[in-house]
Design a protein around this motif. Structure first.
Motif, PDB file in Angstrom:
ATOM      1  N   GLY A   1      31.684  57.370 189.818  1.00 33.19           N
ATOM      2  CA  GLY A   1      30.296  57.364 190.239  1.00 33.19           C
ATOM      3  C   GLY A   1      30.138  57.537 191.732  1.00 33.19           C
ATOM      4  O   GLY A   1      30.983  57.112 192.517  1.00 33.19           O
ATOM      5  N   THR A   2      29.034  58.171 192.103  1.00 32.22           N
ATOM      6  CA  THR A   2      28.596  58.163 193.501  1.00 32.22           C
ATOM      7  C   THR A   2      27.417  57.191 193.555  1.00 32.22           C
ATOM      8  O   THR A   2      27.079  56.563 192.557  1.00 32.22           O
ATOM      9  CB  THR A   2      28.143  59.566 193.942  1.00 32.22           C
ATOM     10  OG1 THR A   2      26.943  59.919 193.229  1.00 32.22           O
ATOM     11  CG2 THR A   2      29.216  60.607 193.659  1.00 32.22           C
ATOM     12  N   GLN A   3      26.778  57.096 194.703  1.00 32.78           N
ATOM     13  CA  GLN A   3      25.663  56.162 194.825  1.00 32.78           C
ATOM     14  C   GLN A   3      24.535  56.495 193.831  1.00 32.78           C
ATOM     15  O   GLN A   3      23.915  55.604 193.278  1.00 32.78           O
ATOM     16  CB  GLN A   3      25.125  56.216 196.260  1.00 32.78           C
ATOM     17  CG  GLN A   3      24.215  55.047 196.622  1.00 32.78           C
ATOM     18  CD  GLN A   3      24.982  53.773 196.929  1.00 32.78           C
ATOM     19  OE1 GLN A   3      26.173  53.810 197.259  1.00 32.78           O
ATOM     20  NE2 GLN A   3      24.331  52.639 196.819  1.00 32.78           N
ATOM     21  N   SER A   4      24.306  57.778 193.621  1.00 33.95           N
ATOM     22  CA  SER A   4      23.153  58.135 192.792  1.00 33.95           C
ATOM     23  C   SER A   4      23.516  59.067 191.632  1.00 33.95           C
ATOM     24  O   SER A   4      22.637  59.516 190.915  1.00 33.95           O
ATOM     25  CB  SER A   4      22.075  58.798 193.653  1.00 33.95           C
ATOM     26  OG  SER A   4      22.623  59.902 194.344  1.00 33.95           O
ATOM     27  N   SER A   5      24.790  59.377 191.462  1.00 35.40           N
ATOM     28  CA  SER A   5      25.161  60.311 190.401  1.00 35.40           C
ATOM     29  C   SER A   5      26.598  60.022 189.951  1.00 35.40           C
ATOM     30  O   SER A   5      27.094  58.916 190.118  1.00 35.40           O
ATOM     31  CB  SER A   5      25.018  61.749 190.929  1.00 35.40           C
ATOM     32  OG  SER A   5      25.321  62.685 189.932  1.00 35.40           O
ATOM     33  N   GLN A   6      27.216  61.050 189.378  1.00 35.16           N
ATOM     34  CA  GLN A   6      28.589  60.889 188.884  1.00 35.16           C
ATOM     35  C   GLN A   6      29.468  62.006 189.468  1.00 35.16           C
ATOM     36  O   GLN A   6      28.953  63.009 189.946  1.00 35.16           O
ATOM     37  CB  GLN A   6      28.622  60.971 187.346  1.00 35.16           C
ATOM     38  CG  GLN A   6      27.831  59.879 186.650  1.00 35.16           C
ATOM     39  CD  GLN A   6      26.344  60.150 186.622  1.00 35.16           C
ATOM     40  OE1 GLN A   6      25.925  61.244 186.300  1.00 35.16           O
ATOM     41  NE2 GLN A   6      25.542  59.159 186.986  1.00 35.16           N
ATOM     42  N   PHE A   7      30.768  61.818 189.378  1.00 35.01           N
ATOM     43  CA  PHE A   7      31.693  62.850 189.854  1.00 35.01           C
ATOM     44  C   PHE A   7      31.982  63.903 188.795  1.00 35.01           C
ATOM     45  O   PHE A   7      32.577  64.928 189.094  1.00 35.01           O
ATOM     46  CB  PHE A   7      33.005  62.221 190.335  1.00 35.01           C
ATOM     47  CG  PHE A   7      32.935  61.762 191.756  1.00 35.01           C
ATOM     48  CD1 PHE A   7      32.891  62.675 192.803  1.00 35.01           C
ATOM     49  CD2 PHE A   7      32.897  60.417 192.070  1.00 35.01           C
ATOM     50  CE1 PHE A   7      32.811  62.263 194.118  1.00 35.01           C
ATOM     51  CE2 PHE A   7      32.818  59.991 193.381  1.00 35.01           C
ATOM     52  CZ  PHE A   7      32.770  60.909 194.413  1.00 35.01           C
TER      53      PHE A   7
ATOM     54  N   SER B   1      35.574  51.293 188.684  1.00 38.91           N
ATOM     55  CA  SER B   1      34.917  52.528 189.119  1.00 38.91           C
ATOM     56  C   SER B   1      33.645  52.172 189.852  1.00 38.91           C
ATOM     57  O   SER B   1      32.755  51.520 189.288  1.00 38.91           O
ATOM     58  CB  SER B   1      34.566  53.430 187.943  1.00 38.91           C
ATOM     59  OG  SER B   1      33.761  54.509 188.433  1.00 38.91           O
ATOM     60  N   CYS B   2      33.573  52.623 191.078  1.00 40.60           N
ATOM     61  CA  CYS B   2      32.354  52.424 191.850  1.00 40.60           C
ATOM     62  C   CYS B   2      31.253  53.336 191.307  1.00 40.60           C
ATOM     63  O   CYS B   2      31.508  54.265 190.544  1.00 40.60           O
ATOM     64  CB  CYS B   2      32.595  52.779 193.317  1.00 40.60           C
ATOM     65  SG  CYS B   2      33.664  51.607 194.155  1.00 40.60           S
ATOM     66  N   GLY B   3      30.049  53.057 191.784  1.00 42.30           N
ATOM     67  CA  GLY B   3      28.961  54.008 191.646  1.00 42.30           C
ATOM     68  C   GLY B   3      28.136  53.903 190.377  1.00 42.30           C
ATOM     69  O   GLY B   3      28.214  52.942 189.614  1.00 42.30           O
ATOM     70  N   ALA B   4      27.354  54.976 190.207  1.00 44.08           N
ATOM     71  CA  ALA B   4      26.348  55.040 189.144  1.00 44.08           C
ATOM     72  C   ALA B   4      26.996  55.504 187.849  1.00 44.08           C
ATOM     73  O   ALA B   4      26.873  56.658 187.437  1.00 44.08           O
ATOM     74  CB  ALA B   4      25.231  55.990 189.552  1.00 44.08           C
ATOM     75  N   ILE B   5      27.681  54.610 187.166  1.00 45.97           N
ATOM     76  CA  ILE B   5      28.528  55.010 186.033  1.00 45.97           C
ATOM     77  C   ILE B   5      27.915  54.691 184.672  1.00 45.97           C
ATOM     78  O   ILE B   5      28.610  54.757 183.660  1.00 45.97           O
ATOM     79  CB  ILE B   5      29.926  54.366 186.137  1.00 45.97           C
ATOM     80  CG1 ILE B   5      29.784  52.861 186.336  1.00 45.97           C
ATOM     81  CG2 ILE B   5      30.726  54.997 187.261  1.00 45.97           C
ATOM     82  CD1 ILE B   5      31.063  52.113 186.095  1.00 45.97           C
ATOM     83  N   ARG B   6      26.637  54.368 184.667  1.00 42.95           N
ATOM     84  CA  ARG B   6      26.006  54.065 183.375  1.00 42.95           C
ATOM     85  C   ARG B   6      26.269  55.140 182.305  1.00 42.95           C
ATOM     86  O   ARG B   6      26.581  54.800 181.155  1.00 42.95           O
ATOM     87  CB  ARG B   6      24.505  53.854 183.567  1.00 42.95           C
ATOM     88  CG  ARG B   6      23.817  53.352 182.335  1.00 42.95           C
ATOM     89  CD  ARG B   6      22.318  53.169 182.519  1.00 42.95           C
ATOM     90  NE  ARG B   6      21.737  52.810 181.247  1.00 42.95           N
ATOM     91  CZ  ARG B   6      21.678  51.568 180.770  1.00 42.95           C
ATOM     92  NH1 ARG B   6      22.116  50.577 181.501  1.00 42.95           N
ATOM     93  NH2 ARG B   6      21.174  51.327 179.592  1.00 42.95           N
ATOM     94  N   PRO B   7      26.220  56.430 182.652  1.00 44.33           N
ATOM     95  CA  PRO B   7      26.467  57.444 181.607  1.00 44.33           C
ATOM     96  C   PRO B   7      27.869  57.365 180.988  1.00 44.33           C
ATOM     97  O   PRO B   7      28.093  57.932 179.923  1.00 44.33           O
ATOM     98  CB  PRO B   7      26.281  58.780 182.346  1.00 44.33           C
ATOM     99  CG  PRO B   7      25.421  58.446 183.517  1.00 44.33           C
ATOM    100  CD  PRO B   7      25.808  57.055 183.916  1.00 44.33           C
TER     101      PRO B   7
END
Lengths: 418, 212
Positions: A268-274, A307-313
């Motif tokens: 995840g990034t702050q607002s999305s995914q890698f 995993s950092c970040g916006a990983i909800r998906p």
């Protein structure tokens, strides 16, 4: 109830006092400057703190500090470091911010008059440095040492140099660690390496003297699209080695450890995914599943995914791959609000983190704001277990000690029913 | 023109070989390099930005598209320079002092290039005075500051303060990076903030007075 029992209840999704982890892994600890400040605050013996993880400059949370902080977990200490030198032959070093600390002999470092600090792979100064802390900085970053890429000659084996069968010296080290931890009442967290698929922190291979293959961070991300077969071949090899090593580790550790850190790859990034969920399903999930399935079939260990970040998906996919624990639960990222995470996934995965925001509230808020957020997160995440309190990733340098103390006090008061 | 549309599609899909081939074919057919950029590459990267904002593509796909664009620009830039065609706006960009992280900064630089801006990339660990002198030298319309670490957020604040005090009346300051928020950007006196590389193009266009 012992600390270990508290952790086990939480991992089994049973309600009870909220267990705490501060310092058991390189993902759940704090900067060496914070460790020293806390030791001073609590009146603990004043001695230079060991830097147990030089890349992030994490300080050792010794048993006396862990007790004061109320930590219920203890880590098995790693033998090696991100820079390939061993955690041994400790000596004093004064960091650019004035703190005297203990560093391994291999740390070096080379300090430039400009204030920049460099460390070398395996401590070997005859090769180019692999780590750089800029003047005014508090951490190292890997120096990219990418050889020119010839597409026709790319060989996945070049990216596999670091994946080796575990050797006798390594096993002897882990056995010594188990002896050290004999009779331990806290939950034991292990992390043996080699199971992190595509961890971008490891791609530059700051531990290798002459890294080959794809070692540039952007080039690696491009490879996920343009050279996917190449990446699959690396992961295939890595997975085979990891499964063999896990057999050895399972024979060595038995049921003495409770949790094993599998992977720190950030999706995840702050607002999305890698990457997309489809890429995750194709490129990562099969390997994670094999590793988790093997562990669950042969041990009682719970598996830990960072995993950092916006990983909800990816949450359902992480769970379907067999991960038991998710860290650091970055509630400050997009769609990662604590109540929704708990409601949607809390009965299927343990949140090991999410306790307080280390980007804003802990470093820049007031102690009252810290207390309020910690208490709110404890209320949200602790329902029916499935929660080990930890900050969202390591506590960063320059975090006010009063804020860390406010966090510790809030946890203690919550568990005391105050 | 069909070839320009094909070029747009090739860039958006990150097809490097096709992008180069189509650029060569357009040049051979007599299409001006400025037209190729404005009507072929820029719309392609705009698609990339939109898809990124909607989570339809991710960092790897964006990098691949930017590489395709870069290859085309290698062919076009000498021709643009020879024809005296200069980008209308210049951006100076860098990661603030004490911070060595560059992926976010690089992505935003690529998107700005893809939107037709001239980008002067100062790299990482950039002291405030370097931003200032580069902004002066290049008559920058915009200075972009990036930070990944909470420990370097104070350096971002200090840089904005110094740039504002130094007096660059025609230069706007934009900030971004994982721990940065609109509230922080407002607090330190930045003129603009973007949460991602796609949005950064819209914000930059607004700041320089171009409709987004």
């Amino acid at each position: 109830m012992t600390s270990r029992e508290k952790v086990r209840r939480a991992l089994n999704h049973q309600s009870g006092p909220v267990p705490v982890d501060i310092g058991s892994t390189g993902l759940t600890s704090m900067h060496v400057s914070c460790v020293a400040a806390l030791r001073q605050h609590y009146g603990l013996p004043n001695h230079p703190v060991k830097v147990v993880e030089p890349y992030q400059m994490l300080g050792e949370v010794e048993d006396d500090l862990a007790r004061v902080l109320g930590s219920d977990c203890v880590g098995m200490k790693a033998r090696g470091t991100m820079f390939g030198f061993k955690n041994e032959d400790w000596r004093e070093w004064r960091a650019p911010w004035g703190q005297v600390m203990l560093v391994p002999k291999g740390f070096g470092p080379r300090e430039d008059p400009s204030g920049d600090v460099y460390v070398f792979p395996e401590g070997d100064t005859s090769v180019p440095p692999s780590g750089h802390m800029p003047a005014g900085g508090y951490f190292f970053d890997a120096i990219i040492r990418q050889e020119p890429i010839d597409e026709d000659k790319l060989n996945p084996a070049d990216n596999c140099e670091e994946f080796k069968p575990v050797d006798a010296a390594e096993i002897a080290h882990w056995k010594a660690e188990l002896t050290r931890l004999q009779g331990e009442e806290r939950a034991i967290v292990g992390g043996v390496g080699g199971t992190g698929f595509g961890d971008i922190a490891l791609v530059p291979a700051a531990f290798l003297k002459h890294p080959k293959g794809i070692r540039d961070v952007s080039e690696w991300y491009v490879s996920l699209v343009e050279r996917r077969d190449y990446v699959h071949q690396i992961f295939d090899f890595q997975c085979e080695v990891a499964l063999k090593n896990l057999e050895t580790y399972a024979n060595t550790f038995g049921d003495l450890i409770d949790v094993i850190v599998i992977c720190g790859t950030d999706f995840g990034t702050q607002s999305s995914q890698f990457c997309s969920p489809a890429t995750f399903a194709d490129l990562y999930a099969p390997y994670y599943k094999r590793v988790n399935d093997w562990i669950h079939a042969h041990t009682k260990w719970k598996t830990f995914k960072h995993s950092c970040g916006a990983i909800r998906p990816f949450m359902n996919q992480f769970i379907e791959c067999g991960f038991d624990i998710l860290n650091p639960v970055q509630c400050s990222a997009k769609d990662m609000e604590a109540p929704r995470l708990k409601a949607d996934f809390g009965d299927r995965v343990t949140f090991w983190g999410g306790g307080v925001d280390t980007q804003r509230v802990l470093p820049f808020g007031t102690p009252e704001e810290v207390r309020a957020q910690v208490t709110e997160r404890l209320r949200t995440f602790s329902v029916n277990g499935g929660f080990v309190f930890n900050t969202i990733h390591n506590i960063q340098a320059r975090t006010p000690v009063a804020n860390i103390v406010a966090m510790v006090d809030a946890i203690r008061d919550f568990n005391a029913g105050k | 023109m069909p070839l320009l549309n094909d070029l747009t599609a090739a860039v958006a899909a990150g097809k490097r070989t096709d992008t180069v081939r189509l650029t060569q074919e357009l040049l051979a057919a007599g299409t001006g390099p400025g037209t190729i950029v404005e009507q072929g590459l820029v719309p392609g990267m705009a698609i990339v930005g939109e898809q990124f904002k909607k989570n339809e593509i991710f960092v790897p796909e964006m990098l691949v598209a930017a590489r395709a664009m870069k290859e085309a620009l290698k062919l076009l830039e000498p021709l643009l320079a020879a024809a005296g065609i200069m980008p209308k706006y210049t951006v100076v960009v860098g990661t603030v002092q004490g911070d060595l992280h560059d992926i976010g900064k690089n992505l935003i630089s690529m998107m700005w290039r893809g939107a037709g801006f001239a980008v002067v990339d100062l790299g990482t660990n950039v002291p405030p005075e370097k931003y200032f002198s580069a902004a002066q030298e290049h008559k920058a319309h915009l200075v972009g500051l990036s930070a990944l670490l909470t420990t370097t957020m104070p350096a971002m604040k200090e840089t904005v303060k110094i740039l504002k005090a130094a007096g660059l009346p025609n230069t706007k300051i934009m900030v971004g990076g994982a721990p940065i928020t609109q509230a922080f950007a407002d607090d330190i006196g930045a003129d603009g903030y973007a949460a991602d590389a796609g949005t950064a193009v819209d914000v930059a266009k607004k700041l320089v007075g171009e409709a987004a």
